[in-house]
Design a protein around this motif. Sequence first.
Motif, PDB file in Angstrom:
ATOM      1  N   GLU A   1      36.542  41.775  23.242  1.00 19.35           N
ATOM      2  CA  GLU A   1      37.712  40.908  23.139  1.00 19.35           C
ATOM      3  C   GLU A   1      38.998  41.673  23.469  1.00 19.35           C
ATOM      4  OE1 GLU A   1      39.908  38.267  19.746  1.00 19.35           O
ATOM      5  OE2 GLU A   1      37.713  38.420  19.669  1.00 19.35           O
ATOM      6  N   ALA A   2      39.105  42.917  23.001  1.00 20.09           N
ATOM      7  CA  ALA A   2      40.281  43.735  23.296  1.00 20.09           C
ATOM      8  C   ALA A   2      40.382  44.017  24.790  1.00 20.09           C
ATOM      9  CB  ALA A   2      40.228  45.038  22.505  1.00 20.09           C
ATOM     10  N   ALA A   3      39.265  44.324  25.428  1.00 21.19           N
ATOM     11  CA  ALA A   3      39.265  44.592  26.864  1.00 21.19           C
ATOM     12  C   ALA A   3      39.666  43.346  27.648  1.00 21.19           C
ATOM     13  CB  ALA A   3      37.886  45.077  27.303  1.00 21.19           C
ATOM     14  N   LEU A   4      39.199  42.178  27.224  1.00 17.35           N
ATOM     15  CA  LEU A   4      39.562  40.937  27.901  1.00 17.35           C
ATOM     16  C   LEU A   4      41.046  40.625  27.751  1.00 17.35           C
ATOM     17  CD1 LEU A   4      36.574  38.551  27.131  1.00 17.35           C
ATOM     18  CD2 LEU A   4      37.305  39.384  29.356  1.00 17.35           C
ATOM     19  N   SER A   5      41.585  40.852  26.562  1.00 23.60           N
ATOM     20  CA  SER A   5      43.007  40.561  26.362  1.00 23.60           C
ATOM     21  C   SER A   5      43.878  41.525  27.171  1.00 23.60           C
ATOM     22  CB  SER A   5      43.374  40.600  24.881  1.00 23.60           C
ATOM     23  OG  SER A   5      43.251  41.904  24.373  1.00 23.60           O
ATOM     24  N   GLU A   6      43.466  42.802  27.275  1.00 23.99           N
ATOM     25  CA  GLU A   6      44.209  43.753  28.105  1.00 23.99           C
ATOM     26  C   GLU A   6      44.173  43.338  29.570  1.00 23.99           C
ATOM     27  OE1 GLU A   6      42.828  47.740  27.565  1.00 23.99           O
ATOM     28  OE2 GLU A   6      43.239  47.715  25.416  1.00 23.99           O
TER      29      GLU A   6
ATOM     30  N   GLN B   1      51.194  39.895  34.227  1.00 20.30           N
ATOM     31  CA  GLN B   1      52.439  40.629  34.482  1.00 20.30           C
ATOM     32  C   GLN B   1      52.758  40.577  35.969  1.00 20.30           C
ATOM     33  OE1 GLN B   1      51.954  44.566  32.944  1.00 20.30           O
ATOM     34  NE2 GLN B   1      52.244  43.939  30.819  1.00 20.30           N
ATOM     35  N   ASP B   2      54.031  40.425  36.281  1.00 20.58           N
ATOM     36  CA  ASP B   2      54.490  40.381  37.668  1.00 20.58           C
ATOM     37  C   ASP B   2      54.462  41.807  38.226  1.00 20.58           C
ATOM     38  OD1 ASP B   2      55.514  39.634  40.050  1.00 20.58           O
ATOM     39  OD2 ASP B   2      57.479  39.028  39.291  1.00 20.58           O
TER      40      ASP B   2
END
Length: 147
Positions: A126-131, A138-139
């Motif tokens: 889950e942490a890897a997916l959110s990162e 991000q632009d």
Amino acid sequence: MDIHPLATFSTSARLDMTFPRGIHIGEETYIAFDAAILTHDLTRGLYLHTRIGKRCFIGGRSIILPGVEIGDECVIGSGSVVTKNVPPRSLVAGNPARVIRENIEIISRYGRMKTPRDVAAAAEAEAALSEASEAATQDPVPAEAHK
């Protein structure tokens, strides 16, 4: 017999044929080798319904006595003698069988339970997916370059 089509059995599992109407087995339940599901006791003249819930695992050489109800998502340890009803999501073992753990979570067929390692792996994923999603939103071009 009331056996869900998705229930599976070892070829050596034994179902009581003296009172077959008393056998009720839920979906995705597995009955392992030499397990016995009983529905009658001839010495006491009992003919009772024995119920096993959904997604249960009945370990090898276990004996489920007549009239016992096993809740959904339970694991019965190998060689256990189940003499009393088992609450849902329980791990039981022994002779007579006793509740060893409650509120277990079955994550796949055949009694695989969720462990701390599964929880840690899910948190890492889950942490890897959110990162990755943050990086994608991000632009890549700085705001000054848009002028």
